[in-house]
Design a protein around this motif. Structure first.
Motif, mmCIF file in Angstrom:
data_model
loop_
_atom_site.group_PDB
_atom_site.id
_atom_site.type_symbol
_atom_site.label_atom_id
_atom_site.label_comp_id
_atom_site.label_asym_id
_atom_site.label_seq_id
_atom_site.Cartn_x
_atom_site.Cartn_y
_atom_site.Cartn_z
ATOM 1 N N ARG A 1 -4.018 7.426 17.117
ATOM 2 C CA ARG A 1 -3.828 6.156 17.826
ATOM 3 C C ARG A 1 -5.122 5.714 18.501
ATOM 4 N N ARG A 2 -5.841 6.638 19.092
ATOM 5 C CA ARG A 2 -7.107 6.298 19.748
ATOM 6 C C ARG A 2 -8.123 5.808 18.712
ATOM 7 N N SER A 3 -8.190 6.478 17.571
ATOM 8 C CA SER A 3 -9.124 6.067 16.519
ATOM 9 C C SER A 3 -8.794 4.667 16.009
ATOM 10 N N ALA A 4 -7.494 4.384 15.824
ATOM 11 C CA ALA A 4 -7.083 3.066 15.354
ATOM 12 C C ALA A 4 -7.408 1.996 16.383
ATOM 13 N N ALA A 5 -7.219 2.303 17.661
ATOM 14 C CA ALA A 5 -7.516 1.342 18.721
ATOM 15 C C ALA A 5 -9.003 1.008 18.753
ATOM 16 N N GLY B 1 -0.351 21.724 0.351
ATOM 17 C CA GLY B 1 0.053 22.605 -0.730
ATOM 18 C C GLY B 1 0.598 21.872 -1.938
ATOM 19 N N ASP B 2 0.049 20.683 -2.261
ATOM 20 C CA ASP B 2 0.541 19.908 -3.387
ATOM 21 C C ASP B 2 -0.252 20.144 -4.666
ATOM 22 N N GLY B 3 -1.157 21.118 -4.661
ATOM 23 C CA GLY B 3 -1.958 21.357 -5.846
ATOM 24 C C GLY B 3 -3.388 20.899 -5.627
ATOM 25 N N TRP B 4 -3.987 20.313 -6.663
ATOM 26 C CA TRP B 4 -5.402 19.946 -6.577
ATOM 27 C C TRP B 4 -5.647 18.769 -5.654
ATOM 28 N N ILE B 5 -4.628 17.995 -5.366
ATOM 29 C CA ILE B 5 -4.755 16.908 -4.401
ATOM 30 C C ILE B 5 -3.459 16.829 -3.593
ATOM 31 N N SER B 6 -3.586 16.703 -2.292
ATOM 32 C CA SER B 6 -2.407 16.632 -1.439
ATOM 33 C C SER B 6 -1.824 15.224 -1.476
ATOM 34 N N PHE B 7 -0.595 15.094 -1.019
ATOM 35 C CA PHE B 7 0.060 13.790 -1.072
ATOM 36 C C PHE B 7 -0.655 12.771 -0.190
ATOM 37 N N HIS B 8 -1.071 13.178 1.008
ATOM 38 C CA HIS B 8 -1.731 12.213 1.889
ATOM 39 C C HIS B 8 -3.069 11.752 1.326
ATOM 40 N N THR C 1 0.748 5.485 3.936
ATOM 41 C CA THR C 1 -0.424 6.326 4.186
ATOM 42 C C THR C 1 -0.519 6.725 5.646
ATOM 43 N N ALA C 2 -0.215 5.785 6.543
ATOM 44 C CA ALA C 2 -0.266 6.093 7.977
ATOM 45 C C ALA C 2 0.715 7.208 8.326
ATOM 46 N N PHE C 3 1.936 7.112 7.818
ATOM 47 C CA PHE C 3 2.916 8.172 8.051
ATOM 48 C C PHE C 3 2.405 9.507 7.508
ATOM 49 N N SER C 4 1.793 9.476 6.327
ATOM 50 C CA SER C 4 1.340 10.705 5.674
ATOM 51 C C SER C 4 0.146 11.329 6.385
ATOM 52 N N LEU C 5 -0.728 10.486 6.940
ATOM 53 C CA LEU C 5 -1.959 10.984 7.550
ATOM 54 C C LEU C 5 -1.783 11.414 9.005
ATOM 55 N N GLN C 6 -0.681 11.040 9.615
ATOM 56 C CA GLN C 6 -0.527 11.222 11.055
ATOM 57 C C GLN C 6 -0.775 12.653 11.505
ATOM 58 N N SER C 7 -0.238 13.606 10.780
ATOM 59 C CA SER C 7 -0.375 15.005 11.180
ATOM 60 C C SER C 7 -1.708 15.613 10.758
ATOM 61 N N HIS C 8 -2.536 14.835 10.055
ATOM 62 C CA HIS C 8 -3.817 15.354 9.564
ATOM 63 C C HIS C 8 -5.010 14.749 10.292
ATOM 64 N N LEU C 9 -4.761 13.906 11.274
ATOM 65 C CA LEU C 9 -5.831 13.261 12.020
ATOM 66 C C LEU C 9 -5.771 13.667 13.486
ATOM 67 N N ALA C 10 -6.932 13.798 14.098
ATOM 68 C CA ALA C 10 -7.007 14.073 15.526
ATOM 69 C C ALA C 10 -6.996 12.746 16.273
ATOM 70 N N ALA C 11 -6.069 12.589 17.198
ATOM 71 C CA ALA C 11 -5.941 11.370 18.015
ATOM 72 C C ALA C 11 -5.943 10.114 17.149
ATOM 73 N N ALA D 1 -1.498 0.490 11.077
ATOM 74 C CA ALA D 1 -1.493 1.936 11.325
ATOM 75 C C ALA D 1 -1.272 2.232 12.797
ATOM 76 N N LEU D 2 -1.894 1.451 13.683
ATOM 77 C CA LEU D 2 -1.705 1.656 15.116
ATOM 78 C C LEU D 2 -0.240 1.470 15.491
ATOM 79 N N GLY D 3 0.397 0.440 14.940
ATOM 80 C CA GLY D 3 1.810 0.217 15.216
ATOM 81 C C GLY D 3 2.685 1.346 14.700
ATOM 82 N N VAL D 4 2.391 1.825 13.484
ATOM 83 C CA VAL D 4 3.173 2.920 12.888
ATOM 84 C C VAL D 4 3.035 4.187 13.722
ATOM 85 N N TRP D 5 1.806 4.537 14.075
ATOM 86 C CA TRP D 5 1.587 5.783 14.829
ATOM 87 C C TRP D 5 2.179 5.702 16.229
#
Length: 282
Positions: free
Chosen positions: A158-162, A9-16, A146-156, A204-208
């Motif tokens: 940690r698995r994808s990063a691995a 809900g950040d407008g025309w582009i989201s923060f992530h 970016t990793a912190f921002s994307l975490q809730s918008h990606l499915a699995a 990103a794997l470490g952050v997630w």
């Protein structure tokens, strides 16, 4: 603390999306900087900074000067994007990790700008190395944000990063002793593209892993592999000869081992968590 819902809900582009775009452009800027240095274009623009050697000293006079001039242009755009991302992170109440990572990247920018000017005026190895080091540090902080921002918008995530680490890191390990010694310019750029992508994936794997409260050994191993990979990429900015091949191969093998361990543990934990979920659904 900001909720995951606040990333929408950040407008025309989201923060992530903004964070991901800024990080991607910074990635491209690093590769452009490597190309500029390896091609010797940093010695153009009549050795002046921030001016060049073309019309009114503001534009390039030839192709090598254009490379250096374009590098400066992209760097300026990235600087404004990092500033805008930092302001948005604080004004819109992003998580603590996002706010401080973006602020850290912004804090490093003035030094990076000064070093960028010195690479043109003096063009010394120590300055070139420091310029690359600060560039990678800024990129790392943006990857973390970016990793912190994307975490809730990606499915699995940690698995994808691995899986991405398993695909990218072996290429770096195998190519390092050869590319850094005698690789051509296109091969050199390709190597750094894969190396920096692997570096970002490991971060990103470490952050997630840390954010999800999972295994500390996975996070520590991922961050350790990322730090060693950054050091290896930095080593490649120095003058190397054939005598360095064993050392580079050993470093690459250590990085590969750490990355493999982190990816294995992550995928094993994901598989262990999948079995109970499947049994409950049947």
């Amino acid at each position: 603390m900001a909720s995951a819902a606040s990333d929408t809900g950040d407008g025309w582009i989201s923060f992530h999306q903004f964070a991901a775009a800024t990080t991607a452009l910074t990635f491209g800027l690093l590769l452009l900087g490597i190309y500029t240095a390896v091609a010797g274009a940093g010695l153009t623009c009549a050795g002046r900074w921030p001016f060049c050697d073309g019309y009114l000293g503001l534009f390039p006079a030839n192709w090598p000067s254009f490379i250096e001039w374009f590098h400066r242009l992209v760097a300026m755009i990235v600087g404004f994007l990092v500033f805008g991302q930092t302001v948005a992170a604080w004004r819109r109440g992003r998580s603590k990790g996002v706010r401080w990572a973006t602020t850290g990247a912004l804090a490093l920018l003035p030094t990076q700008i000064i070093l960028g000017g010195l690479t043109v005026i003096q063009y010394q190895v120590v300055i070139l190395t420091a310029h690359f080091l600060f560039g990678v540090a800024i990129f790392a902080l943006l990857v973390v944000a970016t990793a912190f921002s994307l975490q809730s918008h990606l499915a699995a995530p940690r698995r994808s990063a691995a899986l991405a680490a398993l695909a990218l890191v072996p290429v770096v390990v195998v190519a390092t002793p050869f590319v850094l010694i005698s690789g051509s310019l296109p091969v050199h750029i390709g190597y750094y593209a894969i190396g920096l992508a692997a570096f970002a994936v490991l971060l990103a794997l470490g952050v997630w892993t840390r954010a999800e409260g999972e295994s500390r050994r996975v996070a520590a191993t991922s961050f350790g592999a990322a730090a060693l990979l950054a050091a290896l990429l930095l080593q490649g900015r120095l003058v190397l000869d054939a005598s360095a091949q064993p050392r580079l191969a050993l470093a690459g093998g250590l990085i590969g081992g750490l990355a493999l361990a982190a990816a294995w543990w992550t995928l094993r934990d994901a598989a262990d968590g999948l079995v109970p979920a499947l049994s409950r659904s049947t």
